[in-house]
Enzyme design. Structure first.
Site, PDB file in Angstrom:
ATOM      1  N   CYS A   1       0.797  -1.232   0.000  1.00 35.12           N
ATOM      2  CA  CYS A   1       0.000   0.000   0.000  1.00 35.12           C
ATOM      3  C   CYS A   1       0.828   1.280   0.000  1.00 35.12           C
ATOM      4  CB  CYS A   1      -0.953  -0.006   1.188  1.00 35.12           C
ATOM      5  SG  CYS A   1      -2.207  -1.291   1.047  1.00 35.12           S
TER       6      CYS A   1
HETATM    7  N1  LIG Z   1      -2.540  -6.518   1.065  1.00 33.17           N
HETATM    8  C1  LIG Z   1      -3.150  -5.486   1.600  1.00 33.17           C
HETATM    9  O1  LIG Z   1      -3.012  -5.255   2.802  1.00 33.17           O
HETATM   10  C2  LIG Z   1      -4.070  -4.580   0.784  1.00 33.17           C
HETATM   11  C3  LIG Z   1      -4.899  -3.698   1.464  1.00 33.17           C
HETATM   12  C4  LIG Z   1      -5.759  -2.898   0.746  1.00 33.17           C
HETATM   13  C5  LIG Z   1      -5.782  -2.954  -0.647  1.00 33.17           C
HETATM   14  N2  LIG Z   1      -4.952  -3.802  -1.317  1.00 33.17           N
HETATM   15  C6  LIG Z   1      -5.054  -3.831  -2.764  1.00 33.17           C
HETATM   16  O2  LIG Z   1      -5.735  -5.011  -3.174  1.00 33.17           O
HETATM   17  C7  LIG Z   1      -5.217  -5.484  -4.416  1.00 33.17           C
HETATM   18  C8  LIG Z   1      -4.726  -6.908  -4.241  1.00 33.17           C
HETATM   19  O3  LIG Z   1      -3.689  -6.928  -3.292  1.00 33.17           O
HETATM   20  P1  LIG Z   1      -3.206  -8.258  -2.586  1.00 33.17           P
HETATM   21  O4  LIG Z   1      -2.338  -7.829  -1.453  1.00 33.17           O
HETATM   22  O5  LIG Z   1      -4.343  -9.146  -2.305  1.00 33.17           O
HETATM   23  O6  LIG Z   1      -2.304  -8.912  -3.750  1.00 33.17           O
HETATM   24  P2  LIG Z   1      -1.810 -10.420  -3.869  1.00 33.17           P
HETATM   25  O7  LIG Z   1      -0.662 -10.413  -4.800  1.00 33.17           O
HETATM   26  O8  LIG Z   1      -1.647 -11.030  -2.512  1.00 33.17           O
HETATM   27  O9  LIG Z   1      -3.042 -11.172  -4.533  1.00 33.17           O
HETATM   28  C9  LIG Z   1      -3.480 -10.921  -5.813  1.00 33.17           C
HETATM   29  C10 LIG Z   1      -3.716 -12.258  -6.493  1.00 33.17           C
HETATM   30  O10 LIG Z   1      -4.276 -11.991  -7.781  1.00 33.17           O
HETATM   31  C11 LIG Z   1      -3.824 -13.012  -8.639  1.00 33.17           C
HETATM   32  N3  LIG Z   1      -4.007 -12.631 -10.028  1.00 33.17           N
HETATM   33  C12 LIG Z   1      -3.228 -11.835 -10.807  1.00 33.17           C
HETATM   34  N4  LIG Z   1      -3.748 -11.731 -12.037  1.00 33.17           N
HETATM   35  C13 LIG Z   1      -4.881 -12.470 -12.058  1.00 33.17           C
HETATM   36  C14 LIG Z   1      -5.845 -12.751 -13.043  1.00 33.17           C
HETATM   37  N5  LIG Z   1      -5.770 -12.236 -14.270  1.00 33.17           N
HETATM   38  N6  LIG Z   1      -6.872 -13.553 -12.710  1.00 33.17           N
HETATM   39  C15 LIG Z   1      -6.988 -14.089 -11.473  1.00 33.17           C
HETATM   40  N7  LIG Z   1      -6.090 -13.840 -10.487  1.00 33.17           N
HETATM   41  C16 LIG Z   1      -5.054 -13.042 -10.779  1.00 33.17           C
HETATM   42  C17 LIG Z   1      -2.391 -13.218  -8.239  1.00 33.17           C
HETATM   43  O11 LIG Z   1      -1.898 -14.472  -8.666  1.00 33.17           O
HETATM   44  C18 LIG Z   1      -2.463 -13.083  -6.721  1.00 33.17           C
HETATM   45  O12 LIG Z   1      -2.599 -14.339  -6.074  1.00 33.17           O
HETATM   46  C19 LIG Z   1      -4.148  -4.483  -4.803  1.00 33.17           C
HETATM   47  O13 LIG Z   1      -4.709  -3.502  -5.617  1.00 33.17           O
HETATM   48  C20 LIG Z   1      -3.737  -3.872  -3.486  1.00 33.17           C
HETATM   49  O14 LIG Z   1      -3.205  -2.577  -3.640  1.00 33.17           O
HETATM   50  C21 LIG Z   1      -4.092  -4.630  -0.617  1.00 33.17           C
END
Ligand SMILES: NC(=O)c1ccc[n+]([C@@H]2O[C@H](COP(=O)([O-])OP(=O)(O)OC[C@H]3O[C@@H](n4cnc5c(N)ncnc54)[C@H](O)[C@@H]3O)[C@@H](O)[C@H]2O)c1
Length: 422
Positions: free
Chosen positions: A264
């Site tokens: 983030c």
């Molecule tokens: N981790 C946090 O604390 C947090 C908090 C708030 C917002 N976010 C936001 O949420 C979003 C996701 O973050 P995250 O931490 O869960 O990421 P992450 O990398 O843990 O998970 C995302 C997943 O999406 C999958 N993916 C990628 N392309 C894909 C596709 N075409 N089809 C299906 N799956 C696909 C990846 O393989 C991965 O497992 C980001 O935009 C991030 O900024 C994260």
């Protein structure tokens, strides 16, 4: 159809998507957890959770309910009522990389049917839902948003490791491209969380997330810079921060540290500044300044470490440096964008031998060339100097307090004869 039989597809089974999927199962939805990562899907099918806040028991219960299907196959999405997109939105060379949203929208669009709702949760700049997501969904499905299907945006507020505020009891901001979309998006999250907070449009919801993280980023930068100057001025900044925090109004406590990490803070504010520059041709100065200060904190830590070693008549070159805690945040194993990674690079360039102590970090993400050691008195005594980077709850801080070698405490967690605070 009742909410008990509704089909939800959660695209991306990562730190954000998996908790949404688990909660939706709990709320009675039939859930398809889509991900393109083989290892993640295999792990999920075997009941192995890699997300700190989701226990393997929770995951296994979801699998056994028969209402959770982790899969790589988008065809399983067919006939969904609600789809939530939670794919990564990183920066590539400082520029927002929306390819994950684009790819998942294209894949999902083939399975979009009339009456369905698609919600974006990935953090992104204001305008993404309307300008990027909708055209792709319409192209792939031949349907029209607002007429045939519903679209909204709802930012994620997950705080990994937070034992008070979890997915369910944290208010959730919801939005839709029109009143009908908002109604559906809100109804979905009303099933999952205790309180939803509607806003009038998707842009406002997108900006809400960026505002929250930019606020945090800027305030951390403020105390980080204060820590640097306070040290030079011989003022105990930590004590001043504590004292200021006694003010019951108009002040919010932030503490200095070795830099910011995770998915983030190092990323989201730049989505905002990029959009401001692209659309308005202007520089978002607060963001640029905060990036500059926070990005350089690991370099500052390395510099302080050099001074510490110098006092003992040693150079960084050839010294054995034990880094305690490598993940970006207390009580999580997430090492993405962690300031420890930049610190490791800097120390290595200066010739240090680096040892890491952090059992929470997933083995395949362990930084290359860093020796792994357990958190013991022997490990500490084997070092020329120790840096407390991340203060996981399992670390018995007495070991550091009694350390025979100098310790740089970047978190103000320990006192003792060998301790130097940031
Ligand atoms: N981790 C946090 O604390 C947090 C908090 C708030 C917002 N976010 C936001 O949420 C979003 C996701 O973050 P995250 O931490 O869960 O990421 P992450 O990398 O843990 O998970 C995302 C997943 O999406 C999958 N993916 C990628 N392309 C894909 C596709 N075409 N089809 C299906 N799956 C696909 C990846 O393989 C991965 O497992 C980001 O935009 C991030 O900024 C994260």
């Amino acid at each position: 159809m009742t909410s008990q039989t509704k089909r939800a597809v959660i695209v991306g089974q990562g730190y954000v998507g998996l908790p949404v999927a688990m909660r939706a199962v709990d709320a009675g939805y039939q859930v398809v957890g889509l991900d393109v990562d083989d290892r993640r899907i295999d792990g999920l099918r075997n009941g192995e959770s890699y997300v700190d806040d989701i226990t393997s028991e929770t995951l296994n219960a979801a699998l056994q309910s028969g209402r959770y299907l982790p899969t790589k196959d988008y065809a399983e999405a067919a006939g969904f009522d609600v789809a939530v997109i939670t794919v990564p939105t990183p920066l590539s060379e400082g520029i927002p990389d929306l390819t994950f949203i684009e790819d998942s929208a294209r894949s999902l669009s083939a399975h979009l049917s009339k009456g369905a709702t698609v919600i974006l949760e990935s953090t992104t700049y204001p305008g993404t839902t309307e300008e990027l997501l909708i055209p792709l969904l319409e192209q792939g499905s031949g349907l029209t948003a607002g007429e045939d299907f519903f679209v909204g945006y709802s930012p994620e507020r997950i705080d990994p490791g937070n034992k008070t505020w979890n997915f369910q009891n944290t208010p959730k901001v919801v939005s839709g491209i029109d009143a009908a979309s908002l109604e559906r998006v809100q109804a979905f999250y009303d099933d999952l969380v205790e309180r939803t907070v509607p806003v009038s449009g998707t842009k406002e919801a997108e900006l809400t997330k960026l505002l929250e993280n930019t606020f945090r980023h800027v305030n951390i930068a403020l105390v980080n810079e204060l820590a640097i100057f306070g040290h030079q001025l011989g003022v105990d900044v930590w004590e001043s921060i504590e004292a200021a925090s006694s003010k019951p109004f108009g002040y919010m406590k932030f503490t200095p540290g070795p830099g910011v990490g995770g998915h983030c803070l190092p990323v989201d504010p730049s989505y905002l500044s990029w959009q401001v520059r692209r659309k308005l041709g202007q520089s978002f100065r607060f963001v640029e300044l905060a990036n500059d200060i926070n990005d350089h904190m690991p370099d500052y830590v390395a510099q302080r470490l050099m001074v510490l070693l110098n006092r003992a008549g040693k150079a960084l070159n050839g010294s054995r440096i034990v880094l305690v805690g490598l993940s970006y945040k207390r009580n999580t194993g997430d090492i993405r964008e962690s300031p420890s990674l930049r610190l490791i690079d800097v120390l290595r360039e200066l010739g240090a031998v680096i040892v890491g102590v952090d059992d929470r970090v997933e083995p395949h993400r362990w930084p290359a060339g860093v020796e792994q050691a357990p958190y013991t008195a022997e490990t500490i005594a084997s070092a020329d100097a120790v840096v407390l980077v991340t203060d996981h709850e399992e670390f018995d801080l007495n070991l550091l307090a009694e350390s025979p070698v100098p310790v740089l405490d970047t978190k103000n967690r320990v006192t003792g004869p060998s301790i130097e605070r940031l």
